[in-house]
Design a protein around this motif. Structure first.
Motif, short mmCIF file in Angstrom:
data_model
loop_
_atom_site.label_atom_id
_atom_site.label_comp_id
_atom_site.label_asym_id
_atom_site.label_seq_id
_atom_site.Cartn_x
_atom_site.Cartn_y
_atom_site.Cartn_z
N ARG A 259 38.72 1.60 -40.01
CA ARG A 259 39.10 0.93 -38.78
C ARG A 259 38.09 -0.17 -38.46
N ALA A 260 38.46 -1.02 -37.53
CA ALA A 260 37.59 -2.14 -37.17
C ALA A 260 36.28 -1.65 -36.57
N ALA A 261 36.33 -0.54 -35.84
CA ALA A 261 35.12 0.00 -35.22
C ALA A 261 35.19 1.53 -35.25
N GLY A 262 34.03 2.15 -35.36
CA GLY A 262 33.96 3.60 -35.36
C GLY A 262 34.26 4.22 -36.70
N ALA A 263 34.30 5.54 -36.71
CA ALA A 263 34.56 6.27 -37.94
C ALA A 263 36.00 6.02 -38.39
N PRO A 264 36.28 6.21 -39.66
CA PRO A 264 37.63 5.96 -40.15
C PRO A 264 38.64 6.98 -39.63
N ARG A 265 39.91 6.60 -39.66
CA ARG A 265 40.99 7.51 -39.33
C ARG A 265 41.15 8.50 -40.48
N VAL A 266 41.31 9.76 -40.13
CA VAL A 266 41.42 10.83 -41.12
C VAL A 266 42.87 11.26 -41.24
N PRO B 191 38.28 10.31 -34.90
CA PRO B 191 37.05 10.80 -34.27
C PRO B 191 36.08 9.68 -33.93
N HIS B 192 35.14 9.99 -33.05
CA HIS B 192 34.04 9.07 -32.80
C HIS B 192 33.06 9.07 -33.97
N ALA B 193 32.89 10.24 -34.59
CA ALA B 193 31.96 10.36 -35.71
C ALA B 193 32.56 11.32 -36.74
N LEU B 194 32.16 11.11 -37.99
CA LEU B 194 32.69 11.90 -39.09
C LEU B 194 31.54 12.44 -39.93
N VAL B 195 31.59 13.73 -40.26
CA VAL B 195 30.60 14.33 -41.16
C VAL B 195 31.31 14.75 -42.44
N LEU B 196 30.85 14.21 -43.56
CA LEU B 196 31.40 14.55 -44.86
C LEU B 196 30.54 15.65 -45.48
N ALA B 197 31.17 16.78 -45.77
CA ALA B 197 30.46 17.91 -46.39
C ALA B 197 31.38 18.51 -47.45
N THR B 198 31.84 17.66 -48.35
CA THR B 198 32.87 18.03 -49.31
C THR B 198 32.35 18.74 -50.55
N GLU C 116 34.92 11.10 -53.43
CA GLU C 116 36.10 10.29 -53.14
C GLU C 116 36.15 9.78 -51.71
N LEU C 117 35.95 10.67 -50.75
CA LEU C 117 36.06 10.27 -49.35
C LEU C 117 34.94 9.32 -48.95
N ALA C 118 33.73 9.57 -49.45
CA ALA C 118 32.62 8.69 -49.13
C ALA C 118 32.86 7.29 -49.68
N ILE C 119 33.39 7.20 -50.89
CA ILE C 119 33.70 5.89 -51.48
C ILE C 119 34.82 5.22 -50.70
N ALA C 120 35.85 6.00 -50.34
CA ALA C 120 36.96 5.44 -49.57
C ALA C 120 36.50 4.89 -48.23
N ALA C 121 35.47 5.52 -47.65
CA ALA C 121 34.95 5.07 -46.36
C ALA C 121 34.02 3.88 -46.50
N GLY C 122 33.67 3.51 -47.73
CA GLY C 122 32.80 2.37 -47.95
C GLY C 122 31.32 2.70 -47.96
N CYS C 123 30.96 3.98 -48.05
CA CYS C 123 29.56 4.38 -48.04
C CYS C 123 28.86 3.93 -49.32
N THR C 124 27.60 3.58 -49.21
CA THR C 124 26.82 3.18 -50.36
C THR C 124 26.50 4.39 -51.22
N ILE C 125 26.72 4.24 -52.53
CA ILE C 125 26.45 5.29 -53.50
C ILE C 125 25.23 4.88 -54.31
N SER C 126 24.29 5.81 -54.49
CA SER C 126 23.04 5.51 -55.19
C SER C 126 23.27 5.38 -56.69
N ALA C 127 22.25 4.91 -57.39
CA ALA C 127 22.34 4.74 -58.84
C ALA C 127 22.57 6.08 -59.55
N ASP C 128 22.07 7.17 -58.96
CA ASP C 128 22.30 8.48 -59.58
C ASP C 128 23.54 9.17 -59.04
N ARG C 129 24.41 8.40 -58.39
CA ARG C 129 25.76 8.81 -58.00
C ARG C 129 25.78 9.88 -56.92
#
Length: 486
Positions: free
Chosen positions: A89-96, A115-122, A283-296
């Motif tokens: 979304r334009a602002a805030g956590a993504p739509r789930v 949500p206002h905030a999202l915690v990924l614990a997949t 998958e969800l972290a990548i879909a949300a645009g989160c930065t992934i480290s070199a060690d994945r």
């Protein structure tokens, strides 16, 4: 303040608990029909088991967290919830977007959350390196063996071999023994010299490991009690059988995990349980645009916030360091996702997190797969089980096409395009094909996270919420009706 937590293992439960204590309204989603994740996979409530703690560490912690989230008036626990898409979304956590109901069933409930905030614990799943015969019935991941032992009290065979790398092999062997199997041996691919060099260097950095010593002592005692041999520098390099596994070949390996000729030993067995570490579910972290480290792994800051504001990550997404690290990270992620104030409790969680991160870093350095494993493959060894792609086909097609992009190689070889979408074979395919691809694609990128029926997509479109009102962002949509279930 509304917080959505995806995943109800140690990290997710700790995050939900911390967010509730900080005053947030929490929705906890999990794909299973019960809480606990893979670590606390347990017998169903109908079994009325009196000794659940026998196969579970920190069982009291689980019971306390489970009670809190299921009984708290501000928490909705949604079981059998398959999150299949995050919509930025334009602002805030993504739509789930999720579907609620048994996997592959028709008419699942459509669930949409803002949500206002999202915690990924997949969490993560087993990584298994292929070897000749690994597709035979009777060859399992160590995680599957552990899950059946914990949740069904079923041993996968009467004569079992446990092999791979990492401390996880120890509780798997113990679980098999406690459920009636004779464990013929635990075979750790890392050599004795590498273990001593890796774990013995700078021991003062391993203060977190001190708390794990009683756990380790318990495994050692169990191995002695059940007469389970433990061998280092050895790997299963082939499984034999016709309709199912009947024997395995064990070989000594060098420090690169390449098999040493002339050291092979054949052992008769009816169950082989293998694990070569874990692959985080990105998958969800990548879909949300989160930065992934070199060690994945997902990159997070000191508050467990990812590179995307309002999205937090905890547990094995950020590094494989065990349940203690996941609990600490989850507490931090949930607390800060709910905008909780700093406190002594959160300070302790942060210090514990930092100690266990050091432990996890050492764990990866010592036990992560070495490139020599590819030398136990043959041309006819299956690499992608779903599409039945062999090692020879992979290398031949890469050579013939001169392709340097993973996407084009997947299309031409079919590896990673089956029902698992590369979850099992993906990392192995990348290593075999070279890892550094010109198109920058990885096998972790799955915009549609889980298979979705066309009818479910139609239902989701019909239930599409109206254009977001910034004054109501964070509200649950009307079709979210499963509050209080577990």
């Amino acid at each position: 303040m509304t917080v959505v937590v995806i995943g109800a293992g140690p990290a997710g439960l700790a995050a939900a608990s911390a967010a509730l204590r900080a005053g947030a309204d929490v929705t906890l989603l999990d794909s299973s029909d019960q809480l606990g994740g893979q670590f606390w996979r347990h017998l169903p409530d109908s079994a009325h088991a009196a000794k659940q703690h026998v196969l579970h560490h920190k069982w009291g912690t689980f019971e306390a967290l489970a009670r809190e989230v299921t009984q708290h008036p501000s928490c909705s626990v949604v079981a059998n919830a398959q999150v299949w898409l995050l919509e930025q979304r334009a602002a805030g956590a993504p739509r789930v977007h999720a579907h609620v109901g048994p996997v592959d069933s028709g008419g699942r409930e459509t669930l949409t959350l803002d949500p206002h905030a999202l915690v990924l614990a997949t969490g993560a799943h087993d990584r298994t390196l292929p070897f000749p015969g690994w597709t035979l019935p009777g060859v399992y991941t160590a995680g599957a063996a552990q899950a059946l032992a914990k949740s069904e009290r079923i041993a996968l065979g009467s004569r079992a071999v446990v092999a791979g790398a990492g401390p996880f092999l120890l509780p798997v062997a113990q679980s098999l023994a406690l459920t009636g199997a004779r464990v013929l041996g635990v075979y750790e691919a890392t050599t004795t010299a590498a273990l001593l060099r890796g774990w013995g260097a700078k021991p003062w950095q391993l203060t977190a490991a001190v708390g794990k010593m009683p756990e380790l002592a318990g495994y050692v005692a169990g191995h002695v009690r059940h007469s389970i041999p433990y061998r280092t520098g050895r790997a299963v390099v082939e499984a034999h059988g016709t309709d199912r596994v009947e024997a395995v070949t064990i070989a000594r390996v060098d420090e690169t995990w390449a098999p040493i000729a002339g050291t092979e030993t054949t052992i008769e067995t009816d169950a082989v349980c293998v694990s070569h570490g874990f692959t985080p579910r990105l998958e969800l972290a990548i879909a949300a645009g989160c930065t992934i480290s070199a060690d994945r792994f997902v990159e997070v800051d000191a508050r467990q916030q990812t590179s995307i504001r309002g999205i937090y990550a905890a547990g094995e997404l950020t590094g494989i360091a065990g349940a203690d690290a996941a609990l600490a990270e989850g507490a931090l992620a949930g607390h800060f996702a709910a905008n909780g104030p700093r406190s002594a409790h959160i300070g302790r969680a942060a210090r514990a997190r930092d100690r266990f991160i050091d432990f996890g870093t050492r764990l990866d350095a010592v036990h992560s797969p070495r490139r020599g494993w590819t030398q136990w493959l043959r041309n006819d060894t299956t690499i992608c089980r779903c599409e039945e792609v062999t090692n020879g086909e992979l290398t031949s097609i890469q050579s013939q096409t001169a392709s340097c992009g993973l996407r084009s190689l997947k299309l031409s070889t079919r590896a990673g395009l089956g029902i698992c979408q590369g979850r099992i074979c993906g990392r192995n395919v990348e290593e075999l094909l070279g890892e550094d691809f010109a198109d920058g694609v990885t096998t972790d990128r799955r915009p549609i996270v889980s298979p979705v029926r066309i009818g479910d997509l139609a239902d989701a479109a019909a239930a599409e919420p109206p254009t977001e009102d910034p004054h109501t962002a964070g509200d649950l949509h009307p079709r979210e009706t499963l509050k209080g279930t577990s």
